[in-house]
Design a protein around this motif. Structure first.
Motif, mmCIF file in Angstrom:
data_model
loop_
_atom_site.group_PDB
_atom_site.id
_atom_site.type_symbol
_atom_site.label_atom_id
_atom_site.label_comp_id
_atom_site.label_asym_id
_atom_site.label_seq_id
_atom_site.Cartn_x
_atom_site.Cartn_y
_atom_site.Cartn_z
ATOM 1 N N VAL A 54 -7.756 1.149 -5.326
ATOM 2 C CA VAL A 54 -6.895 0.896 -6.397
ATOM 3 C C VAL A 54 -6.955 2.264 -7.369
ATOM 4 O O VAL A 54 -8.097 2.295 -7.720
ATOM 5 C CB VAL A 54 -6.922 -0.443 -6.955
ATOM 6 N N PRO A 68 0.905 -1.313 -0.020
ATOM 7 C CA PRO A 68 0.052 -0.037 -0.082
ATOM 8 C C PRO A 68 0.771 1.341 -0.055
ATOM 9 O O PRO A 68 1.799 1.234 0.613
ATOM 10 C CB PRO A 68 -0.899 -0.196 1.373
ATOM 11 N N PRO A 120 -9.570 -0.805 1.035
ATOM 12 C CA PRO A 120 -8.469 -0.660 -0.123
ATOM 13 C C PRO A 120 -9.196 0.209 -1.353
ATOM 14 O O PRO A 120 -10.172 -0.129 -1.572
ATOM 15 C CB PRO A 120 -7.887 -1.852 -0.637
ATOM 16 N N VAL A 128 -1.992 1.615 -4.656
ATOM 17 C CA VAL A 128 -2.960 1.183 -3.679
ATOM 18 C C VAL A 128 -3.065 2.135 -2.210
ATOM 19 O O VAL A 128 -2.092 2.170 -1.791
ATOM 20 C CB VAL A 128 -3.008 -0.099 -3.406
#
Length: 261
Positions: A83, A55, A81, A180
């Motif tokens: 993206v 990340p 998360p 991310v």
């Protein structure tokens, strides 16, 4: 004369030591610079060859329009998360029309995960220079029913590809960048129970296997701020009960009758 010779020899030794220190420092600085530029510069072309990223780590890749690009990243309990993908398109004069791009996310069992927010699919005009995509997943849960498609802790895969394109534009050079980010949902999204192990497939290269775990390790999934709110609620409930009892007991006493009546 002897004293001067001794001093000269001492000066030479000191100079040699200083040069050695400078060389060591220069090597260390070069090594440090190399460590800082370890961001991935390629992408996999399948689940098995997906490039592992952490990340907040940006990865780039040079590819051909029409290729499937894969990256893998870890997601733990309570995380949400997102993206991000940016595509630098070929020169507009080399293209024969617009294009449509899409980013998809899969979990460790290769189940497709729906995007809660973000522009998962976007169309780019023929003269567009870049196109930006994003996909925010649902909050990762610590446990779910076998029939559910809830996101669980483990390895996730991001896939970037073009879904709409003229045949003449296939194979044109393009550049992709992905990153991310993750936010903590807190105890409001916590559930009872946890997986025995995160969903981390035992495939891929050694680097991928080593990078499939977060930098600070996997959480157990049992502890969250939900426990603090539960304990605080219990204490407040007990205090409210004691206060109510005291008020009720005080109001139930018989009124005193003045003397002489």
């Amino acid at each position: 004369m002897r004293t001067t010779r001794v001093l000269s020899r001492a000066g030479l030794l000191a100079g040699a030591a200083l040069l050695a220190l400078c060389g060591t420092a220069g090597t260390a600085a070069a090594d440090s610079g190399d460590d800082e530029s370890t961001e991935p510069t390629e992408a996999g072309t399948s689940f098995r060859t997906a490039t592992a990223i952490q990340p907040d780590q940006e990865a780039t890749a040079e590819a051909s329009t029409g290729d499937y690009l894969y990256w893998s990243f870890p997601a733990d309990v309570g995380q949400r998360p997102t993206v991000h993908a940016t595509v630098k398109l070929p020169e507009g004069t080399a293209r024969h029309g617009g294009s449509t791009w899409q980013v998809d996310v899969y979990d460790g069992l290769r189940r497709h995960q729906a995007c809660r927010f973000g522009a998962q699919t976007r169309a780019a005009a023929q003269d567009a220079a870049t196109v930006e995509l994003s996909c925010t997943l649902r909050t990762v849960r610590g446990w779910a029913e076998p029939w559910a498609n809830d996101p669980l802790p483990g390895t996730y895969y991001a896939r970037l590809t073009v879904t709409g394109l003229k045949a003449d534009d296939l194979g044109l050079p393009m550049r992709a960048a992905t990153k991310v980010t993750s936010s903590d949902a807190g105890g409001a999204m916590a559930v009872d129970g946890s997986l025995a192990k995160p969903l981390v497939p035992g495939i891929g290269t050694k680097m991928e296997a080593a990078s499939s775990e977060p930098d600070d390790g996997w959480s157990s999934g049992l502890w969250s701020s939900r426990w603090l709110w539960t304990a605080a609620g219990g204490v407040l409930g007990a205090l409210a009960g004691i206060g109510g009892y005291c008020l009720t007991r005080g109001s139930g006493r018989p009124a005193r009758v003045p003397a002489g009546i």
